[in-house]
Design a protein around this motif. Structure first.
Motif, PDB file in Angstrom:
ATOM      1  N   ALA A 101       0.839  -1.202   0.000  1.00 35.08           N
ATOM      2  CA  ALA A 101       0.000   0.000   0.000  1.00 35.08           C
ATOM      3  C   ALA A 101       0.875   1.253   0.000  1.00 35.08           C
ATOM      4  CB  ALA A 101      -0.922  -0.001   1.206  1.00 35.08           C
ATOM      5  N   GLY A 102       1.921   1.233   0.832  1.00 37.17           N
ATOM      6  CA  GLY A 102       2.802   2.390   0.925  1.00 37.17           C
ATOM      7  C   GLY A 102       3.544   2.635  -0.385  1.00 37.17           C
ATOM      8  N   LEU A 103       4.040   1.573  -0.976  1.00 35.07           N
ATOM      9  CA  LEU A 103       4.784   1.719  -2.235  1.00 35.07           C
ATOM     10  C   LEU A 103       3.862   2.201  -3.352  1.00 35.07           C
ATOM     11  CD1 LEU A 103       7.108  -1.422  -2.144  1.00 35.07           C
ATOM     12  CD2 LEU A 103       7.767   0.972  -1.860  1.00 35.07           C
ATOM     13  N   ASP A 104       2.622   1.686  -3.374  1.00 33.17           N
ATOM     14  CA  ASP A 104       1.674   2.117  -4.401  1.00 33.17           C
ATOM     15  C   ASP A 104       1.376   3.607  -4.274  1.00 33.17           C
ATOM     16  OD1 ASP A 104       1.546  -0.396  -5.388  1.00 33.17           O
ATOM     17  OD2 ASP A 104      -0.398  -0.912  -4.518  1.00 33.17           O
ATOM     18  N   ALA A 105       1.324   4.083  -3.019  1.00 29.25           N
ATOM     19  CA  ALA A 105       0.900   5.472  -2.800  1.00 29.25           C
ATOM     20  C   ALA A 105       2.034   6.462  -2.993  1.00 29.25           C
ATOM     21  CB  ALA A 105       0.332   5.615  -1.390  1.00 29.25           C
ATOM     22  N   CYS A 106       3.283   5.998  -2.897  1.00 31.69           N
ATOM     23  CA  CYS A 106       4.360   6.985  -2.881  1.00 31.69           C
ATOM     24  C   CYS A 106       4.751   7.384  -4.297  1.00 31.69           C
ATOM     25  CB  CYS A 106       5.558   6.459  -2.086  1.00 31.69           C
ATOM     26  SG  CYS A 106       6.935   5.897  -3.064  1.00 31.69           S
ATOM     27  N   ASP A 107       5.063   8.666  -4.483  1.00 30.66           N
ATOM     28  CA  ASP A 107       5.470   9.098  -5.813  1.00 30.66           C
ATOM     29  C   ASP A 107       6.876   9.686  -5.783  1.00 30.66           C
ATOM     30  OD1 ASP A 107       4.750  11.250  -4.361  1.00 30.66           O
ATOM     31  OD2 ASP A 107       2.983  11.765  -5.570  1.00 30.66           O
ATOM     32  N   ALA A 108       7.637   9.289  -4.779  1.00 32.88           N
ATOM     33  CA  ALA A 108       8.992   9.817  -4.627  1.00 32.88           C
ATOM     34  C   ALA A 108       9.936   9.149  -5.633  1.00 32.88           C
ATOM     35  CB  ALA A 108       9.480   9.560  -3.205  1.00 32.88           C
ATOM     36  N   ASP A 109      11.168   9.668  -5.713  1.00 28.95           N
ATOM     37  CA  ASP A 109      12.156   9.104  -6.636  1.00 28.95           C
ATOM     38  C   ASP A 109      12.729   7.799  -6.121  1.00 28.95           C
ATOM     39  OD1 ASP A 109      12.123  11.303  -8.503  1.00 28.95           O
ATOM     40  OD2 ASP A 109      13.006  12.465  -6.873  1.00 28.95           O
ATOM     41  N   ALA A 110      12.630   7.578  -4.811  1.00 28.63           N
ATOM     42  CA  ALA A 110      13.096   6.324  -4.235  1.00 28.63           C
ATOM     43  C   ALA A 110      12.306   6.077  -2.961  1.00 28.63           C
ATOM     44  CB  ALA A 110      14.586   6.387  -3.924  1.00 28.63           C
ATOM     45  N   ALA A 111      12.259   4.827  -2.535  1.00 22.46           N
ATOM     46  CA  ALA A 111      11.526   4.505  -1.309  1.00 22.46           C
ATOM     47  C   ALA A 111      12.379   3.620  -0.420  1.00 22.46           C
ATOM     48  CB  ALA A 111      10.216   3.802  -1.641  1.00 22.46           C
ATOM     49  N   ILE A 112      12.182   3.774   0.894  1.00 21.34           N
ATOM     50  CA  ILE A 112      12.874   2.932   1.861  1.00 21.34           C
ATOM     51  C   ILE A 112      11.832   2.341   2.809  1.00 21.34           C
ATOM     52  CG2 ILE A 112      14.622   2.834   3.685  1.00 21.34           C
ATOM     53  CD1 ILE A 112      15.967   5.243   2.482  1.00 21.34           C
ATOM     54  N   PRO A 113      11.498   1.052   2.678  1.00 22.25           N
ATOM     55  CA  PRO A 113      10.630   0.435   3.683  1.00 22.25           C
ATOM     56  C   PRO A 113      11.407   0.305   4.985  1.00 22.25           C
ATOM     57  CG  PRO A 113      10.782  -0.912   1.687  1.00 22.25           C
ATOM     58  CD  PRO A 113      11.851   0.121   1.607  1.00 22.25           C
ATOM     59  N   ILE A 114      10.813   0.702   6.087  1.00 17.41           N
ATOM     60  CA  ILE A 114      11.538   0.676   7.364  1.00 17.41           C
ATOM     61  C   ILE A 114      10.569   0.360   8.495  1.00 17.41           C
ATOM     62  CG2 ILE A 114      11.331   3.199   7.558  1.00 17.41           C
ATOM     63  CD1 ILE A 114      14.042   3.219   8.981  1.00 17.41           C
ATOM     64  N   ASP A 115      11.007  -0.433   9.477  1.00 17.89           N
ATOM     65  CA  ASP A 115      10.169  -0.748  10.638  1.00 17.89           C
ATOM     66  C   ASP A 115      10.143   0.443  11.584  1.00 17.89           C
ATOM     67  OD1 ASP A 115       9.886  -3.225   9.572  1.00 17.89           O
ATOM     68  OD2 ASP A 115      10.915  -4.307  11.186  1.00 17.89           O
TER      69      ASP A 115
END
Ligand code: UDP
Ligand code: MG
Length: 331
Positions: A101-115
């Motif tokens: 869900a988070g990745l689908d919603a983000c429109d940034a140039d890069a993403a970092i999944p983090i706990d």
């Protein structure tokens, strides 16, 4: 004076329209009201220094059906910080779905999944970003010391990696979790994968791309308690193996063939024995053992068919991975 210029040339170029590069932290949260404030404080301290280097951060929290005051805490924080977005899921869909869900919603140039529990140290985020700007599309963070995990968790995890990588074609690097930086290209690639049952670590490995590694030491949780029980982890491991390998299905062909050949030879032996030495009454024990053994093998085979069939069933229903109740913040 050529050297510094060359160095800058190697970096990921800044967008032409004068925009600065954006990196989104994707934070799934489930009953974590006490972890949010410490998390934000620590992360802000680590990423603010990057602002001067032309990299801006945003925080995408995915509230995965929390039953405590997590959402209230998140909204409170979002009011004070424009960079915070909150995606509120309609119920608990599990960490994998929340990440999706988070990745689908983000429109940034890069993403970092983090706990959110600070087990993934925000202090290494600048290193992840640096590697990314050197041109890597994926920068994974590898735990060099897992002493914060219990012996059972550590040994079962390492057994899982060994079995998985032995039978699956796309290997998952050991001691690497979801904590990593992924470029927009990788996010887009992940979005094209249609499956419902999502084993993120496997999907990350499956999409490929140029990958760099940064090492870190995993610390114990700061607040709250783990959301993954032994049973959940077992199911998670099954998910990983059945999502990326059909070997458990196919191995029965060989086991069956071997048992058949063995039984045939044994049959020949019995016939020959009867012909040459006459009828031999005892044999009850060997009969019972072979019946029970074959019964066990058959049930195991059927069980494995069931594991895959169940997954096919879930997949075929084409239900969405998650449902968003509301989104707060952002444009
Ligand atoms: N989490 C989630 N949904 C769940 C379970 C966990 O979003 O159903 C989140 C949790 O809030 C945390 C992260 O996933 O931010 C990792 O969970 P946890 O620390 O419990 O896992 P562990 O570190 O023990 O593997
Ligand atoms: Mg944790």
């Amino acid at each position: 004076m050529n050297a510094p210029f060359l160095h800058v040339e190697q970096l990921r170029p800044l967008p032409l329209d004068g925009r600065i590069l954006t990196v989104a932290l994707i934070v799934p949260v489930h009953n974590e009201k006490d972890a949010i404030e410490p998390f934000l404080q620590t992360v802000r301290a680590c990423v603010d220094s990057l602002a001067s280097n032309g990299v801006a951060f945003e925080f995408v929290f995915v509230n995965d059906g929390s039953q405590d005051a997590t959402l209230a805490h998140l909204l409170d924080a979002a009011q004070k910080d424009m960079r915070i977005r909150v995606i509120d899921l309609s119920r608990n869909f599990g960490k994998e779905a929340a990440l999706t869900a988070g990745l689908d919603a983000c429109d940034a140039d890069a993403a970092i999944p983090i706990d959110v529990d600070l087990q993934d140290p925000p202090a290494i985020i600048p290193q992840l970003v640096e590697k990314w700007r050197e041109g890597y599309e994926v920068v994974v963070a590898r735990r060099v010391d897992r002493s914060s995990d219990s012996f059972l968790k550590y040994s079962s995890a390492s057994l899982f990696y060994r079995i998985h990588n032995w039978i699956a074609q796309q290997k998952i690097p050991q001691d690497v979790g979801d904590f990593r930086l992924i470029d927009r290209q990788v996010i887009e690639a992940l979005k094209t994968l249609p499956e419902r049952r999502r084993f993120m670590k496997g999907l990350f490995a499956w999409v490929g791309f140029r990958t760099a590694t940064v090492d870190y030491v995993r610390k114990p949780r700061t607040t709250g308690s783990t959301k993954f029980s032994g049973w959940k982890l077992w199911n998670f491991a099954l998910e990983g193996i059945t999502s990326f390998s059909t070997a458990p299905l196919e191995i029965w062909t060989y086991i069956g063939a071997m048992i058949s050949i063995f039984s045939f030879l044994y049959g020949l032996l019995i016939v020959a024995k009867t012909l040459f030495f006459g009828i031999d009454v005892p044999g009850y024990a060997s009969l019972l053992v072979s019946i029970l053994f074959l019964g066990g093998i058959q049930l195991l085979g059927i069980g494995i068919l069931g594991q895959y069939l169940g997954r096919v069933y879930v997949e075929i229903k084409q239900r969405p991975n998650y449902i968003v109740r509301r989104t707060f913040g952002g444009e």
